[in-house]
Design an enzyme around this catalytic site. Structure first.
Site, PDB file in Angstrom:
ATOM      1  N   SER A  89      69.299  23.922 -30.443  1.00  0.00           N
ATOM      2  CA  SER A  89      68.435  23.621 -31.577  1.00  0.00           C
ATOM      3  C   SER A  89      69.056  24.020 -32.911  1.00  0.00           C
ATOM      4  O   SER A  89      69.475  25.158 -33.101  1.00  0.00           O
ATOM      5  CB  SER A  89      67.113  24.376 -31.390  1.00  0.00           C
ATOM      6  OG  SER A  89      66.454  24.538 -32.627  1.00  0.00           O
ATOM      7  N   GLY A  90      69.050  23.070 -33.846  1.00  0.00           N
ATOM      8  CA  GLY A  90      69.565  23.387 -35.181  1.00  0.00           C
ATOM      9  C   GLY A  90      68.712  24.435 -35.869  1.00  0.00           C
ATOM     10  O   GLY A  90      69.224  25.330 -36.549  1.00  0.00           O
ATOM     11  N   LEU A  91      67.406  24.346 -35.654  1.00  0.00           N
ATOM     12  CA  LEU A  91      66.499  25.324 -36.258  1.00  0.00           C
ATOM     13  C   LEU A  91      66.799  26.732 -35.721  1.00  0.00           C
ATOM     14  O   LEU A  91      66.956  27.692 -36.483  1.00  0.00           O
ATOM     15  CB  LEU A  91      65.040  24.941 -35.951  1.00  0.00           C
ATOM     16  CG  LEU A  91      63.984  25.967 -36.376  1.00  0.00           C
ATOM     17  CD1 LEU A  91      63.975  26.151 -37.882  1.00  0.00           C
ATOM     18  CD2 LEU A  91      62.592  25.554 -35.874  1.00  0.00           C
ATOM     19  N   ASP A 149      67.495  25.777 -42.093  1.00  0.00           N
ATOM     20  CA  ASP A 149      67.855  24.614 -41.274  1.00  0.00           C
ATOM     21  C   ASP A 149      68.202  23.448 -42.196  1.00  0.00           C
ATOM     22  O   ASP A 149      67.612  22.376 -42.116  1.00  0.00           O
ATOM     23  CB  ASP A 149      66.655  24.288 -40.357  1.00  0.00           C
ATOM     24  CG  ASP A 149      66.995  23.237 -39.303  1.00  0.00           C
ATOM     25  OD1 ASP A 149      68.196  22.922 -39.146  1.00  0.00           O
ATOM     26  OD2 ASP A 149      66.061  22.724 -38.664  1.00  0.00           O
ATOM     27  N   ASP A 202      71.706  19.652 -30.926  1.00  0.00           N
ATOM     28  CA  ASP A 202      70.976  19.061 -32.048  1.00  0.00           C
ATOM     29  C   ASP A 202      71.993  18.964 -33.180  1.00  0.00           C
ATOM     30  O   ASP A 202      72.242  19.926 -33.904  1.00  0.00           O
ATOM     31  CB  ASP A 202      69.811  19.998 -32.406  1.00  0.00           C
ATOM     32  CG  ASP A 202      69.121  19.608 -33.694  1.00  0.00           C
ATOM     33  OD1 ASP A 202      69.444  18.547 -34.246  1.00  0.00           O
ATOM     34  OD2 ASP A 202      68.247  20.385 -34.128  1.00  0.00           O
ATOM     35  N   ASP A 243      71.998  17.364 -35.955  1.00  0.00           N
ATOM     36  CA  ASP A 243      71.465  16.972 -37.270  1.00  0.00           C
ATOM     37  C   ASP A 243      71.881  15.530 -37.599  1.00  0.00           C
ATOM     38  O   ASP A 243      71.614  14.644 -36.816  1.00  0.00           O
ATOM     39  CB  ASP A 243      71.917  17.963 -38.352  1.00  0.00           C
ATOM     40  CG  ASP A 243      71.288  19.352 -38.141  1.00  0.00           C
ATOM     41  OD1 ASP A 243      70.277  19.422 -37.412  1.00  0.00           O
ATOM     42  OD2 ASP A 243      71.800  20.339 -38.673  1.00  0.00           O
ATOM     43  N   GLU A 299      70.193  12.514 -36.008  1.00  0.00           N
ATOM     44  CA  GLU A 299      68.956  11.971 -36.573  1.00  0.00           C
ATOM     45  C   GLU A 299      69.263  11.118 -37.797  1.00  0.00           C
ATOM     46  O   GLU A 299      70.258  11.360 -38.505  1.00  0.00           O
ATOM     47  CB  GLU A 299      67.994  13.116 -36.918  1.00  0.00           C
ATOM     48  CG  GLU A 299      68.522  14.096 -37.949  1.00  0.00           C
ATOM     49  CD  GLU A 299      67.756  15.429 -37.931  1.00  0.00           C
ATOM     50  OE1 GLU A 299      67.776  16.107 -36.880  1.00  0.00           O
ATOM     51  OE2 GLU A 299      67.176  15.798 -38.963  1.00  0.00           O
ATOM     52  N   LYS A 354      70.513  17.749 -44.264  1.00  0.00           N
ATOM     53  CA  LYS A 354      69.146  17.455 -43.839  1.00  0.00           C
ATOM     54  C   LYS A 354      68.231  18.666 -44.056  1.00  0.00           C
ATOM     55  O   LYS A 354      68.683  19.773 -44.355  1.00  0.00           O
ATOM     56  CB  LYS A 354      69.110  17.017 -42.368  1.00  0.00           C
ATOM     57  CG  LYS A 354      69.899  17.817 -41.378  1.00  0.00           C
ATOM     58  CD  LYS A 354      69.367  19.185 -40.974  1.00  0.00           C
ATOM     59  CE  LYS A 354      67.923  19.215 -40.629  1.00  0.00           C
ATOM     60  NZ  LYS A 354      67.713  19.883 -39.302  1.00  0.00           N
ATOM     61  N   ASN A 402      64.664  20.471 -42.180  1.00  0.00           N
ATOM     62  CA  ASN A 402      63.872  20.441 -40.953  1.00  0.00           C
ATOM     63  C   ASN A 402      62.701  19.473 -41.094  1.00  0.00           C
ATOM     64  O   ASN A 402      62.055  19.409 -42.153  1.00  0.00           O
ATOM     65  CB  ASN A 402      63.369  21.857 -40.615  1.00  0.00           C
ATOM     66  CG  ASN A 402      62.649  21.884 -39.280  1.00  0.00           C
ATOM     67  OD1 ASN A 402      61.469  21.559 -39.197  1.00  0.00           O
ATOM     68  ND2 ASN A 402      63.378  22.238 -38.243  1.00  0.00           N
ATOM     69  N   SER A 403      62.428  18.743 -40.039  1.00  0.00           N
ATOM     70  CA  SER A 403      61.409  17.681 -40.084  1.00  0.00           C
ATOM     71  C   SER A 403      60.021  18.207 -40.415  1.00  0.00           C
ATOM     72  O   SER A 403      59.162  17.448 -40.868  1.00  0.00           O
ATOM     73  CB  SER A 403      61.363  16.964 -38.737  1.00  0.00           C
ATOM     74  OG  SER A 403      62.629  16.461 -38.426  1.00  0.00           O
ATOM     75  N   ARG A 456      68.030   9.981 -32.831  1.00  0.00           N
ATOM     76  CA  ARG A 456      66.696  10.502 -33.152  1.00  0.00           C
ATOM     77  C   ARG A 456      66.087   9.716 -34.303  1.00  0.00           C
ATOM     78  O   ARG A 456      66.692   9.607 -35.370  1.00  0.00           O
ATOM     79  CB  ARG A 456      66.827  11.988 -33.493  1.00  0.00           C
ATOM     80  CG  ARG A 456      65.624  12.607 -34.147  1.00  0.00           C
ATOM     81  CD  ARG A 456      65.757  14.111 -34.064  1.00  0.00           C
ATOM     82  NE  ARG A 456      65.008  14.827 -35.058  1.00  0.00           N
ATOM     83  CZ  ARG A 456      64.982  16.143 -35.155  1.00  0.00           C
ATOM     84  NH1 ARG A 456      65.693  16.886 -34.301  1.00  0.00           N
ATOM     85  NH2 ARG A 456      64.276  16.740 -36.081  1.00  0.00           N
ATOM     86  N   HIS A 498      60.495  11.462 -32.814  1.00  0.00           N
ATOM     87  CA  HIS A 498      59.945  12.736 -33.272  1.00  0.00           C
ATOM     88  C   HIS A 498      58.646  12.513 -34.041  1.00  0.00           C
ATOM     89  O   HIS A 498      58.460  11.462 -34.670  1.00  0.00           O
ATOM     90  CB  HIS A 498      60.960  13.452 -34.158  1.00  0.00           C
ATOM     91  CG  HIS A 498      60.759  14.934 -34.190  1.00  0.00           C
ATOM     92  ND1 HIS A 498      59.975  15.615 -33.293  1.00  0.00           N
ATOM     93  CD2 HIS A 498      61.278  15.898 -35.012  1.00  0.00           C
ATOM     94  CE1 HIS A 498      59.998  16.904 -33.556  1.00  0.00           C
ATOM     95  NE2 HIS A 498      60.794  17.118 -34.600  1.00  0.00           N
TER      96      HIS A 498
HETATM   97  C1  SPV Z   1      65.389  21.636 -33.812  1.00  0.00           C
HETATM   98  O1  SPV Z   1      65.047  22.282 -32.835  1.00  0.00           O
HETATM   99  O2  SPV Z   1      66.171  22.047 -34.649  1.00  0.00           O
HETATM  100  C2  SPV Z   1      64.852  20.305 -34.015  1.00  0.00           C
HETATM  101  C3  SPV Z   1      63.543  20.011 -33.485  1.00  0.00           C
HETATM  102  O3  SPV Z   1      65.459  19.536 -34.683  1.00  0.00           O
HETATM  103  S1  SPV Z   1      62.451  20.266 -34.752  1.00  0.00           S
HETATM  104  O4  SPV Z   1      62.651  21.569 -35.307  1.00  0.00           O
HETATM  105  O5  SPV Z   1      61.165  20.111 -34.114  1.00  0.00           O
HETATM  106  O6  SPV Z   1      62.655  19.233 -35.759  1.00  0.00           O
HETATM  107 MG    MG Z   2      66.960  20.304 -35.718  1.00  0.00          MG
END
Ligand code: SPV
Ligand code: MG
Length: 541
Positions: free
Chosen positions: A42-44, A54, A81, A83, A110, A116, A118-119, A155, A186
């Protein structure tokens, strides 16, 4: 099975599969131990563990370096992930190349712009990548991979950015045609409705991946019914570690004590287990110190010392201080300096007073009515592949240990050939196959007799100093000798010289390592004052 293949199988599995977030090697190992078949890089979570945002604040090489630890620590596949691919199609090509080198099974990119966000942070304000440009990135990644099973997941962020289902489907189809191995759809809604609507329309055109972080209340059965291929539990290890660390830090800070938290945190041995410490111990046995070459020591220190009276009222002879440090402490220090760390001391008289750190004490309870062999018998199981047997009242210069440890023989006894030594040490006189020729070259000499009346009226060749080495075949020979001697009615009166003479009689004469002085043992008050001088003059090693 290759990790890339494992991940492919997850995507194409007929049932819904699950992968779990990890953000470092330890977390990755925990994910695998929990039973997961794959890991979400996970990027986060990867950025959060470094307390950066992130927003591509972590460089892509820092991401890949962390992934390398995660991959090394596990045997299940990792989906990174990735990005936006950290740049354009060209950056994507290099990313795929580097991920394959580190045995990462696939990457998810994505359709947003670098850098980027975070979504879940102002998702609707986020600009999407132009479809053709993103498709170029997918194609470039697919063309760059050298392993056919490496996966690229595309994504779709259209729902996050507020573009609606139609745009999401249009993009997903374009990405599929461009070569994506799966589509991640997502959503930031607390209900799964839009994701499920997408799944219905998508109708299994290629594997579908979801991240139910926000719609966590949706029963997993619903995902199964909608034929979701892969569910990503995206951030729950980093979140659980944050909670646990906050509680522990607060409790220790507030109570200024470890008492409250000790039972709630993992044990240190659990850390060792997760690090694989046992494997290293096994490997050391195999590689670092080949079996049988690890030297241990057995020190005989059961006696009070006949002529030392009040000096040994409350301690055995080996514990008498010489220039402020006990004889035994000095000996243990010498051993440790040459890597002998497994040290067993056989105590007897006032064994309770042996308080030297770094050794094991076994007790010859019958010390009063027995002698050296009875003490040695107590430590027979400590005589391993390579063992020194030493009297506990010895002071000696360090080089004596060095030359003894260099010897190849299975039984080697140290004999002092210096002038006058024989008349000073009437008990342990040694007759050898040749006198010490003081040559710098090693002499092939064996012991012929220790103590007693000697051989053919010959003068002795020296005096045994109370130090011998047993290894290889010598170990079995010594055990056999002990077994036979134990049957003798006078076993309790026998000393090490009797053992050595028995070995000689049975064709296992120990080799002789001659030395000339630089040692002493302590038998009386006179020895003790000499010992003070000896200790002052000895220079390490
Ligand atoms: C992550 O885990 O970094 C993701 C998923 O990209 S989310 O944080 O839900 O966008
Ligand atoms: Mg991410």
């Amino acid at each position: 099975m290759k990790k890339t293949r494992q991940f492919r199988d997850l995507l194409s599995s007929s049932q819904t599969e699950f992968i779990m977030e990890a953000h470092n090697g330890l977390a990755a190992r925990i994910v695998e131990e929990a039973g997961f078949k794959g890991i979400w890089g996970s990027g986060l979570a990867l950025s959060a563990q470094h307390a950066v945002r992130d927003n591509n604040e972590l460089s892509w090489t820092q991401v890949v370096d962390t992934l390398e630890f995660m991959s090394d620590a596990t045997s299940i596949p990792i989906l990174l992930d990735g990005d936006t691919g950290y740049g354009d199609f060209n950056n994507m090509r290099r990313l795929v190349h580097k991920l394959e080198q580190r045995d990462i099974a696939g990457v998810c990119i994505e359709d947003k712009l670098f850098p980027k966000t975070n979504s879940f942070i102002q998702g609707e304000k986020q600009e999407l990548e132009d479809v053709a440009t993103f498709c170029g990135k997918i194609q470039a990644g697919k063309d760059a991979q050298s392993d056919d099973d490496f996966s690229i997941v595309a994504r779709v962020e259209a729902l996050i950015a507020g573009w609606g289902l139609e745009e999401a489907l249009r993009r997903a189809e374009a990405y599929r045609v461009a070569g994506a191995d799966a589509i991640l759809i997502h959503s930031k809604k607390s209900s799964a409705d839009e994701v499920l609507a997408f799944a219905r329309e998508w109708d299994d055109r290629c594997p579908l991946v979801i991240v139910p972080t926000k719609y966590y209340a949706t029963p997993t059965e619903v995902f199964r019914r909608h034929r979701i291929s892969l569910v990503i539990w995206a951030n729950h290890l980093v979140r659980s570690s944050i909670r646990a660390m906050q509680a522990t830090a607060r409790a220790i800070h507030d109570t200024e004590s470890l008492l409250e938290v000790e039972g709630r945190v993992a044990t240190v041995s659990e850390i060792f287990r997760l690090q694989g410490a046992d494997e290293l111990i096994e490997a050391e046995k195999r590689y670092a110190r080949p079996a049988g070459r690890e030297t241990s020591a057995v020190v005989l220190a059961a006696s009070r010392g006949r002529d030392l009276d009040e000096l040994t009222t409350d301690r055995p002879k080996a514990m008498i201080p010489v220039a402020g440090t006990s004889v035994l402490r000095r000996m243990v220090d010498r051993f440790k300096r040459v890597g002998i760390n497994e040290i067993t001391v056989v105590g007897g008289y006032r064994a309770d007073a042996i308080d030297v750190a770094g050794l094991d004490v076994v007790v010859n309870e019958g010390w009063e009515a027995s002698d050296e062999l009875a003490s040695l018998d107590r430590a027979l199981d400590r005589i391993g592949g390579d063992t020194l047997i030493v009297y506990g009242d010895l002071l000696f210069r360090g080089y004596i240990l060095d030359i003894l440890l260099e010897r190849e023989g299975d039984l080697v006894a140290v004999v002092d050939s210096s002038e006058g030594v024989a008349s000073d040490n009437a008990t342990d006189l040694a007759w050898c196959s040749a006198p010490d020729n003081r040559s710098v070259y090693r002499q092939e000499v064996v012991l012929q007799q220790l103590g007693g009346h000697g051989i053919d009226g010959r003068p002795p060749d020296g005096c045994w100093v109370g130090m011998m080495r047993v290894r290889g075949e010598g170990r079995a020979q010594l055990r056999d000798a002990m077994e036979r001697l134990r049957e003798r009615p006078d076993f309790d009166r026998l000393g090490i010289p009797d053992l050595i003479n028995h070995l000689i009689e049975h064709g296992h004469a120990p080799e002789v390592q001659y030395i000339s002085g630089h040692w002493m043992d302590i038998n009386d008050v006179h020895d003790l004052s000499r010992a003070g001088d000896f200790a002052h003059h000895e220079m390490a090693p």
